[in-house]
Design an enzyme around this catalytic site. Structure first.
Site, short mmCIF file in Angstrom:
data_model
loop_
_atom_site.label_atom_id
_atom_site.label_comp_id
_atom_site.label_asym_id
_atom_site.label_seq_id
_atom_site.Cartn_x
_atom_site.Cartn_y
_atom_site.Cartn_z
N HIS A 9 17.73 62.29 38.52
CA HIS A 9 17.36 61.88 37.16
C HIS A 9 18.59 61.47 36.34
O HIS A 9 18.59 61.59 35.12
CB HIS A 9 16.61 62.98 36.41
CG HIS A 9 15.52 63.63 37.21
ND1 HIS A 9 14.20 63.22 37.17
CD2 HIS A 9 15.57 64.63 38.13
CE1 HIS A 9 13.50 63.97 37.99
NE2 HIS A 9 14.30 64.83 38.61
N GLU A 11 27.79 43.45 38.68
CA GLU A 11 26.59 43.07 37.92
C GLU A 11 25.87 41.90 38.57
O GLU A 11 24.64 41.86 38.65
CB GLU A 11 26.97 42.70 36.49
CG GLU A 11 27.46 43.89 35.67
CD GLU A 11 28.09 43.41 34.37
OE1 GLU A 11 27.36 43.22 33.40
OE2 GLU A 11 29.32 43.20 34.34
N SER A 61 36.59 39.57 28.51
CA SER A 61 35.64 39.05 27.53
C SER A 61 36.31 37.89 26.80
O SER A 61 37.51 37.92 26.56
CB SER A 61 35.27 40.15 26.55
OG SER A 61 34.83 39.60 25.33
N LYS A 69 38.40 44.26 26.81
CA LYS A 69 37.34 44.47 27.80
C LYS A 69 37.78 44.16 29.23
O LYS A 69 38.55 43.25 29.49
CB LYS A 69 36.13 43.58 27.48
CG LYS A 69 35.34 43.99 26.26
CD LYS A 69 34.61 45.33 26.42
CE LYS A 69 33.48 45.27 27.43
NZ LYS A 69 32.28 44.63 26.93
#
Ligand code: ARG
Length: 470
Positions: free
Chosen positions: A161, A295, A282, A288
């Site tokens: 979980h 991804e 970024s 960043k």
């Protein structure tokens, strides 16, 4: 109305040419030209057979085979002029052959239909691509085994979980992906075996009355079996569905690995870092460092699942046998192949390049309440029924939480208030190394068990390589 087009092989039956709209709808050469090398290989085997059985002369057979050799060169060097008005790869190549060698070229299509021709092409193509995907997948599995070995006995929190549950070895966590990918590899091997079925001779749908020798074609193309049923041979697409299903499951497994990488590389987890070369910045926020590789590996699973849905839907409800709808099988197949061949090496690079923060992993693994199960197990070993042990351990946890103490820091006296059967060795059993070492079940996370898992994986990988498995 379009002008009568005698360029089509079926010109005899038709009094006018194809409407431009249908031409655009029909044309598949823009994508099926990818099958050209396989189509040519199949045609050469067919032409040799036609010569051998005497349906064409030996000279014609040689002429055709040589002509096809020339076309192979043109295709390989990107010098072939593809014409969308000739619909597909098959008619383009046939026309070019006739232009090249003259009337003998018109004999190539003897005892053959594009229906059995394309069924053969897709099998030849997929055999090749399955081998490539298989070796990329095996490489990824080997990289995971290496990474897991390097992690030695480093602990990390195990989750259910997405809540800290019990500590595990980082190697164990990585090897869970190895196991998933090993089943993907096995699925690929299974479907590869079923590709071994030579459909030529099925003709348009019913076979042919001409005295051909499909066995000879099969042998020259390294097939060991002939299609048992000509209708099935031209209508079936489940060999492609199997491959795309394999691809979809594999991509979904990879998307889960990707998700773990994304989480681990977040500041919240800070379990690992990806090398700069596998991250992006970024355009706005200078600080960043984004895990785009992971991804995209996660995101690419969507299109493969889409390809599976697309082809399942095309095939569903089609009447026996060939229907032109089946031409729609190619783009989902090609896109799946492209995606797998793109993503698998990326996955290997991502895993290879991960830098783990072992200190942070250990700290997170050493959760103050993680030993609750071990406390209950301790009580069970001392004769307390598990349900009671579970309740007593739960009360001890609640007490520790109230007093802002770790379970392992409770004194034996404190513990015994809730767990009267607790013995003096309990506190040692609740330390991180002890908890890990205790999980010696087959497939458990004890260093001993994980070492066995790693040995088995290395042995299996080596055997697969030795056998040249797909
Ligand atoms: N381009 C077609 C396909 O991929 C080849 C078979 C065409 N057959 C036909 N009867 N029109 O399905």
């Amino acid at each position: 109305m379009a002008a009568k087009d005698l360029g089509k092989p079926w010109g005899g039956r038709f009094s006018e040419g194809t409407d431009e709209l249908l031409e655009r709808l029909s044309a598949s050469v823009g994508f099926d030209r990818r099958l050209a090398p396989y189509d040519l290989e199949g045609s050469q085997a067919h032409a040799r057979m036609l010569g051998r059985v005497g349906l064409i002369s030996a000279e014609e057979s040689t002429l055709i085979v040589r002509g096809l050799d020339e076309l192979r060169k043109r295709v390989a060097q990107d010098r072939f002029q593809w014409d969308p008005r000739l619909e597909d790869v098959h008619m383009n190549l046939e026309r070019a052959l006739v232009d090249l060698i003259g009337p003998a070229g018109e004999k190539l299509h003897t005892a053959r239909s594009r229906n059995d021709q394309v069924a053969l092409d897709s099998r030849l193509y997929l055999r090749d691509m399955a081998r490539r995907a298989g070796s990329e997948l095996r490489r990824l599995r080997a990289v995971i085994v290496e990474k897991a070995s390097k992690a030695k006995e480093a602990p990390m929190p195990g989750y259910t979980h997405l809540q800290r549950a019990q500590p595990v070895l980082l190697a164990h966590h990585l090897m869970a992906y190895y196991q998933m990918l090993t089943r993907d590899q096995a699925r690929l091997g299974d479907l590869y075996r079923r590709l071994d079925c030579m459909p030529l001779g099925s003709g348009a749908l019913s076979g042919t009355g001409l005295p051909i020798d499909p066995q000879m074609v099969a042998e020259s193309l390294a097939f060991t079996r002939l299609a048992e049923n000509s209708l099935d041979a031209v209508a079936g697409r489940d060999h492609l569905l199997e491959f795309i299903s394999f691809g979809a499951i594999l991509m979904i497994n990879l998307s889960r690995l990707a998700e773990d990488l994304v989480l681990w590389c977040s500041q919240e987890f800070a379990f690992a870092e990806l090398p700069d070369s596998l991250s992006t910045g970024s355009s706005m926020m200078p600080q960043k460092k984004n895990p785009d590789g992971a991804e995209l590996m996660r995101g690419k699973s969507g299109r493969v699942l889409g390809n599976l849905t697309a082809l399942m839907t095309v095939v569903k409800g089609l009447p026996m046998s060939y229907n032109r709808d089946l031409q729609e099988d190619k783009e989902p197949l090609f896109d799946t192949v492209d995606t797998l061949l793109l993503v698998l090496p990326v996955a290997a690079r991502l895993v290879e390049g991960l830098k783990f923060n072992y200190g942070r992993l250990r700290e997170a693994a050493d959760d103050p309440y993680a030993p609750a199960t071990d406390l209950a197990d301790h009580l069970v070993r001392r004769g307390v029924p598990f349900r009671q042990a579970h309740r007593q351990a739960g009360e001890a946890v609640a007490y520790a939480v109230r007093n802002k103490k770790a379970l392992v820091d409770l004194t034996l006296e404190e513990l015994r208030e809730f767990c009267p059967e607790a013995g003096p060795e309990v506190r040692a059993e609740m330390t991180l190394p002890a908890m890990l070492a205790a999980r010696v079940t087959y497939g458990g996370t004890a260093p001993r068990s994980v070492a066995r898992q790693l040995r088995a994986a290395r042995r299996d990988l080596a055997a697969e390589l030795r056998k040249g498995a797909v």
